[in-house]
Design an enzyme around this catalytic site. Structure first.
Site, short mmCIF file in Angstrom:
data_model
loop_
_atom_site.label_atom_id
_atom_site.label_comp_id
_atom_site.label_asym_id
_atom_site.label_seq_id
_atom_site.Cartn_x
_atom_site.Cartn_y
_atom_site.Cartn_z
N GLU A 273 -57.94 6.39 -17.89
CA GLU A 273 -56.56 5.94 -18.13
C GLU A 273 -55.59 7.11 -18.07
OE1 GLU A 273 -55.39 2.63 -18.61
OE2 GLU A 273 -57.36 2.39 -17.71
N TRP A 276 -55.01 7.80 -14.49
CA TRP A 276 -54.04 6.84 -13.93
C TRP A 276 -52.62 7.37 -14.15
CZ3 TRP A 276 -53.64 2.94 -10.72
CH2 TRP A 276 -54.72 2.10 -10.46
N TRP A 305 -37.19 -13.72 -3.96
CA TRP A 305 -37.41 -13.95 -5.38
C TRP A 305 -36.52 -15.11 -5.84
CZ3 TRP A 305 -41.43 -11.16 -7.02
CH2 TRP A 305 -41.70 -9.94 -6.39
N ASN A 340 -51.51 -2.87 -23.42
CA ASN A 340 -51.54 -2.69 -21.97
C ASN A 340 -52.04 -3.93 -21.22
OD1 ASN A 340 -51.21 -0.90 -19.60
ND2 ASN A 340 -53.41 -1.23 -19.39
N TRP A 358 -39.61 -7.95 -9.53
CA TRP A 358 -40.28 -7.03 -10.46
C TRP A 358 -39.34 -5.99 -11.03
CZ3 TRP A 358 -40.13 -1.89 -9.15
CH2 TRP A 358 -39.90 -1.57 -7.80
N TRP A 381 -45.70 -2.03 -12.84
CA TRP A 381 -44.98 -3.21 -12.35
C TRP A 381 -45.27 -3.47 -10.88
CZ3 TRP A 381 -42.66 -7.34 -14.25
CH2 TRP A 381 -42.39 -7.35 -15.62
#
Length: 468
Positions: A273, A276, A305, A340, A358, A381
């Site tokens: 993590e 990441w 969208w 998360n 988004w 996102w």
């Protein structure tokens, strides 16, 4: 005299630029510049602003113990901050500015412009890479380019990583300059603040949390991190976001507690993590467009969208009619933090059930999160929206009912944040509208049908991809 400019590195321990500035001979003065207009443009959450404010008080005391005074100033934006710095240096005979780099586009421009402006005025700027364990540009593929997929990035990162060393700063030569006439922290900090007192800000308390997690909780991290009803995560992200804690400290502690043995499975997952986090920091270094509200993938430009504004408002308020989504949004709105796993669920719901851009969700998160970090937030996102680097396939669409059943099986988390559902039986907690007594519950029916929206989303994404 030297000046240490703090930004998102609010610590004395393991601060690369600060340690480089201290030579024991030349006095050092520290500075933090509040930029309310710039912060507003970047959607800084008031709860994170309060965390920064409270952390600055602690930092002031820590620096004082090193013979370094902390000056706080306020200007509208980064341009004003650079001008203030040059004028301060001229007035107080400062010949060198030390700072740690951030990798977002505006922040990189800030440093470049400061370097040019300072050089014209005879001041040297010393910029350091301190935010990542391995600096952006150092982890490359065999073709010399950056990695676009996380797993090979992680493998290359781990092959390059050798050891995380944490350094404490020595005391500086005493600073005897007179800084009268400058404003106090309270006077300069005019940005809106929301109470963050549930998050400790002293270095001792932050390190205690790190040690407790690394020595005890991390062993079960791989099993517990996806269950929002239990305290299975590190809760250290707010401190990493403002730099009160460094990633080197986290990794060094992991290996220290391993006592020479291989990392436990839980520790390996937590390390992944942290990698990441590095992946997304490296990505915004290579792709400035990510800091400009643009999708990573070209076909994203053709994505429509059609979601309604009222749907977005109900998503923000936690009133969508889907319990796991609404409970997560209540957690965010009330605490400034969200688990998360839930971030992925609510992001998928906004983009693929409600068909809302988004970017709107990204900005809302930044405006609320105590641990708001642009690179990680943008990366998360775009991953959920399937528009990002190594994002999930566009046809992977979370079902909010089954996600709730999987990660909050007994509805404990839901009942904590949605007390109006406290009497709903477990059988119906994830789809309360199916309960025979739902009419008596003060909770909305679903605003959309997941199955219907899934088909709409698949068509929208296929349409966008077919254009490119």
């Amino acid at each position: 005299m030297k000046l240490m400019l703090f930004n998102r590195d609010l610590r004395t321990i393991d601060n690369t630029a600060l340690i480089a500035a201290i030579d024991g001979v030349t006095p050092v003065v520290a500075c933090f510049i509040v930029t309310p207009q710039q912060w507003a443009e970047h959607d800084l959450a008031p709860i994170q602003a309060d965390l920064i404010f409270r952390r600055l008080r602690e930092l002031e005391n820590e620096l004082s113990a090193l013979n370094i005074p902390l000056i706080v100033a306020s200007t509208d934006n980064f341009d004003g901050a650079n001008q203030w710095l040059v004028e301060f240096c001229a007035k107080h005979d400062v010949g060198d500015i030390y700072l740690n780099r951030d990798y977002e586009f505006n922040e990189r421009q800030r440093v470049e412009q400061l370097e040019a402006l300072a050089a014209k005025n005879g001041v040297n700027v010393h910029a350091f890479d301190d935010k990542c364990m391995l600096l952006p540009g150092s982890v490359l593929n065999k073709q010399g380019g950056y990695f676009k997929v996380f797993t090979p990035f992680r493998k290359a990162w781990q092959n390059q990583f050798s050891k995380a060393e944490v350094v404490k700063p020595p005391a500086s030569a005493p600073c005897i300059s007179d800084f009268q006439g400058l404003h106090s922290l309270e006077e300069c900090f005019t940005y809106p603040r929301q109470d963050s007192s549930q998050y400790h800000v002293s270095t001792d308390s932050i390190l205690t949390r790190l040690r407790q997690f690394s020595d005890e909780s991390v062993r079960n991290y791989h099993n517990e991190r996806d269950i929002p009803a239990i305290d299975g995560t590190s809760q250290l992200s707010p401190y990493l976001a403002i730099g009160a804690l460094s990633v080197r400290q986290c990794i060094a502690r992991l290996y220290y507690d391993a006592e020479g043995e291989p990392l436990s499975e839980g520790a390996q997952v937590w390390l992944s993590e942290l990698i990441w986090r590095e992946f997304y920091q490296h990505l915004i270094h290579f792709e400035p467009k990510l800091s400009k509200h643009k999708g990573y993938l070209e076909w994203e430009k053709g994505l429509r969208w059609p979601g309604e504004d009222v749907w977005f408002e109900r998503w923000c308020e936690g009133k969508t009619g889907y319990p796991i989504v609404d409970a997560a949004m209540q957690q965010l709105n009330q605490t400034g933090w969200m688990h998360n796993r839930l971030r992925m669920i609510v992001a998928s719901f906004l983009t693929k059930d409600l068909n809302i851009d988004w970017r709107r969700g990204e900005r809302y998160f930044m405006s609320k999160l105590v641990d708001g970090d642009f690179a990680a937030n943008n990366g998360g996102w775009q991953w959920c929206a399937s528009t990002g680097c190594d994002g999930q396939p566009y046809f992977r669409i979370f079902n909010p009912i089954t996600q709730g059943e999987r990660f909050d099986a007994q509805g404990e988390f839901i009942r904590t944040w949605l007390p109006e559902l406290s009497d709903v039986p477990n059988k119906f907690i994830h789809k309360p509208w199916m309960w025979p007594h739902f009419d008596g519950v003060a909770y909305p029916a679903p605003i959309v049908d997941h199955k219907t929206q899934r088909e709409i989303t698949l068509a929208l994404y296929k349409e966008a991809k077919d254009q490119y």
